[in-house]
Write a protein that holds these residues in place. Structure first.
Motif, mmCIF file in Angstrom:
data_model
loop_
_atom_site.group_PDB
_atom_site.id
_atom_site.type_symbol
_atom_site.label_atom_id
_atom_site.label_comp_id
_atom_site.label_asym_id
_atom_site.label_seq_id
_atom_site.Cartn_x
_atom_site.Cartn_y
_atom_site.Cartn_z
ATOM 1 N N LEU A 150 1.328 0.273 11.176
ATOM 2 C CA LEU A 150 1.635 0.610 9.584
ATOM 3 C C LEU A 150 0.927 -1.207 9.763
ATOM 4 N N GLU A 151 1.075 -2.349 10.506
ATOM 5 C CA GLU A 151 0.874 -3.960 9.670
ATOM 6 C C GLU A 151 -0.752 -3.640 10.329
ATOM 7 N N LEU A 152 -1.387 -2.852 11.253
ATOM 8 C CA LEU A 152 -2.542 -2.574 11.259
ATOM 9 C C LEU A 152 -3.769 -2.512 10.058
ATOM 10 N N GLY A 153 -2.500 -1.537 9.157
ATOM 11 C CA GLY A 153 -3.646 -0.803 7.933
ATOM 12 C C GLY A 153 -3.563 -2.048 7.109
ATOM 13 N N LEU A 154 -3.069 -2.692 6.455
ATOM 14 C CA LEU A 154 -2.962 -4.306 5.808
ATOM 15 C C LEU A 154 -4.390 -4.909 5.642
ATOM 16 N N LYS A 155 -5.131 -4.634 4.195
ATOM 17 C CA LYS A 155 -6.350 -5.570 4.754
ATOM 18 C C LYS A 155 -6.142 -6.549 4.144
ATOM 19 N N ASN A 156 -5.618 -6.725 3.921
ATOM 20 C CA ASN A 156 -4.745 -8.097 3.718
ATOM 21 C C ASN A 156 -3.564 -8.392 3.616
ATOM 22 N N PRO A 157 -2.716 -9.570 5.285
ATOM 23 C CA PRO A 157 -1.598 -9.508 5.068
ATOM 24 C C PRO A 157 -1.189 -10.321 4.651
ATOM 25 N N SER A 158 -1.445 -11.564 4.359
ATOM 26 C CA SER A 158 -1.105 -12.684 3.330
ATOM 27 C C SER A 158 -0.898 -12.667 1.801
ATOM 28 N N LYS A 159 -1.933 -10.974 1.245
ATOM 29 C CA LYS A 159 -1.278 -10.191 0.120
ATOM 30 C C LYS A 159 -1.003 -9.216 0.264
ATOM 31 N N PRO A 160 -0.405 -8.282 0.227
ATOM 32 C CA PRO A 160 0.188 -7.264 0.435
ATOM 33 C C PRO A 160 0.213 -6.259 -0.737
ATOM 34 N N GLY A 161 -0.410 -4.957 -0.780
ATOM 35 C CA GLY A 161 -1.105 -4.519 -2.402
ATOM 36 C C GLY A 161 0.513 -3.857 -2.750
ATOM 37 N N LYS A 162 0.550 -2.294 -2.907
ATOM 38 C CA LYS A 162 1.202 -1.734 -4.037
ATOM 39 C C LYS A 162 2.092 -0.657 -2.439
ATOM 40 N N TRP A 163 1.717 -0.417 -1.812
ATOM 41 C CA TRP A 163 2.143 -0.127 -0.751
ATOM 42 C C TRP A 163 2.388 -1.066 0.802
ATOM 43 N N THR A 164 4.072 -0.424 1.504
ATOM 44 C CA THR A 164 4.124 -2.194 2.091
ATOM 45 C C THR A 164 5.077 -1.403 3.330
ATOM 46 N N VAL A 165 5.283 -1.753 3.966
ATOM 47 C CA VAL A 165 6.217 -1.693 5.327
ATOM 48 C C VAL A 165 7.185 -0.176 5.350
ATOM 49 N N THR A 182 -0.385 6.593 5.906
ATOM 50 C CA THR A 182 1.357 5.331 5.826
ATOM 51 C C THR A 182 -0.184 4.594 5.463
ATOM 52 N N ARG A 183 -0.954 4.237 7.283
ATOM 53 C CA ARG A 183 -1.057 3.215 7.735
ATOM 54 C C ARG A 183 -2.598 2.822 6.730
ATOM 55 N N THR A 184 -3.069 4.301 5.798
ATOM 56 C CA THR A 184 -3.767 4.256 5.264
ATOM 57 C C THR A 184 -3.873 3.731 3.647
ATOM 58 N N LEU A 185 -2.498 3.459 3.481
ATOM 59 C CA LEU A 185 -2.129 3.297 2.248
ATOM 60 C C LEU A 185 -1.260 1.749 2.377
ATOM 61 N N MET A 186 -1.477 1.390 4.212
ATOM 62 C CA MET A 186 -1.561 -0.159 3.869
ATOM 63 C C MET A 186 -2.394 -0.387 3.558
ATOM 64 N N GLY A 187 -3.341 -0.211 3.118
ATOM 65 C CA GLY A 187 -5.213 -0.694 3.096
ATOM 66 C C GLY A 187 -4.932 -0.799 1.349
ATOM 67 N N ASP A 188 -4.474 -0.434 0.247
ATOM 68 C CA ASP A 188 -4.661 -0.553 -1.275
ATOM 69 C C ASP A 188 -5.413 0.516 -1.138
ATOM 70 N N PRO A 189 -5.985 1.882 -0.902
ATOM 71 C CA PRO A 189 -7.421 2.551 -1.168
ATOM 72 C C PRO A 189 -7.344 2.793 -3.066
ATOM 73 N N SER A 190 -8.022 2.439 -3.825
ATOM 74 C CA SER A 190 -8.253 3.330 -5.078
ATOM 75 C C SER A 190 -8.909 4.928 -4.423
ATOM 76 N N LEU A 191 -9.016 5.565 -3.329
ATOM 77 C CA LEU A 191 -10.222 5.778 -3.363
ATOM 78 C C LEU A 191 -9.836 6.817 -1.833
ATOM 79 N N ILE A 192 -8.712 7.673 -1.127
ATOM 80 C CA ILE A 192 -8.363 8.310 0.054
ATOM 81 C C ILE A 192 -8.890 9.105 0.440
ATOM 82 N N MET A 193 -9.221 9.712 1.515
ATOM 83 C CA MET A 193 -10.309 11.444 2.297
ATOM 84 C C MET A 193 -9.154 11.280 3.588
#
Length: 231
Positions: A96-111, A143-154
């Motif tokens: 899950l942590e690997l999915g973070l786009k910016n670890p210092s600034k989490p988005g709406k989805w957290t671990v 859920t790992r993909t969501l950790m990157g806070d995408p605006s579109l998910i395929m």
């Protein structure tokens, strides 16, 4: 949000996508339907940069055709492949942590939110992901993909090979993602799920989109269903 025009793709000399055209608006859930082998997975792989495309792919106004996949992901496009691609030797939490786009600034989805939503994953938080069941691996991949806070998910074939109870959990998660404002392009074999959660459906045949419309329009079009979907 996503506009695909005259998309072509090849595997060697095989011409798989033969001029795919469609668009997806912000907040939409769109399902890509069709029989196996018609090019549905190749379509999302081409958009994500996994398969070299020709044609135009515009995401949020930016032309991304031919971009490397890591650059596309950073733009806000998430992708859950059919084979899930989790890291089996890493723990659930580490995946899950690997999915973070910016670890210092989490988005709406957290671990913590992911683990709260899925008690099965929480119970295995510190276990290697390789010991998870098929359904748990699918939940982890999404859920790992969501950790990157995408605006579109395929999402490519998320319910393939899963038990009915797990299929419902996956469908519920897709609905929750949509309710949170994330747009979704779903490749799905189970017609009932796609029809229940989609705003629009696209039907593929012979490497092209042969039908676009609402679920109700597809339900009422016997000719399209018989020609392109039914076995």
């Amino acid at each position: 949000m996503l506009d695909v025009q005259d998309l072509h793709a090849y595997y060697g000399k095989s011409h798989i996508l033969q001029g795919v055209n469609f668009s997806l608006q912000e907040g939409e859930v769109v399902s890509l339907l069709g029989r196996n082998g018609v090019g549905r997975s190749t379509t999302v792989k081409s958009i994500m940069g996994e398969v070299p495309p020709t044609g135009s792919i515009r995401f949020q106004g930016t032309e991304i055709a031919g971009w490397p996949n890591h650059r596309i992901a950073r733009l806000g496009l998430g992708y859950v492949p059919e084979d899930r691609d989790i890291f089996p030797s890493l723990t659930v939490r580490q995946n899950l942590e690997l999915g973070l786009k910016n670890p210092s600034k989490p988005g709406k989805w957290t671990v913590e939110k992911m683990l709260d939503m899925f008690p099965n994953l929480a119970r295995r938080e510190h276990s290697p992901a390789g010991v998870l069941s098929g359904g748990e691996k699918q939940m982890l991949a999404m859920t790992r993909t969501l950790m990157g806070d995408p605006s579109l998910i395929m999402i490519d074939e998320p319910t393939e090979g899963l038990a009915p109870l797990i299929v419902k959990q996956i469908a519920d998660l897709i609905s929750e993602i949509a309710n949170a404002g994330v747009s979704i392009l779903l490749v799905e074999q189970k017609l009932s799920i796609a029809m229940d959660i989609s705003h629009r459906v696209l039907v593929m045949g012979h490497g092209q989109i042969v039908f676009q419309g609402t679920p109700d329009e597809l339900r009422n079009d016997d000719a399209v269903r018989k020609e392109w979907l039914e076995v």
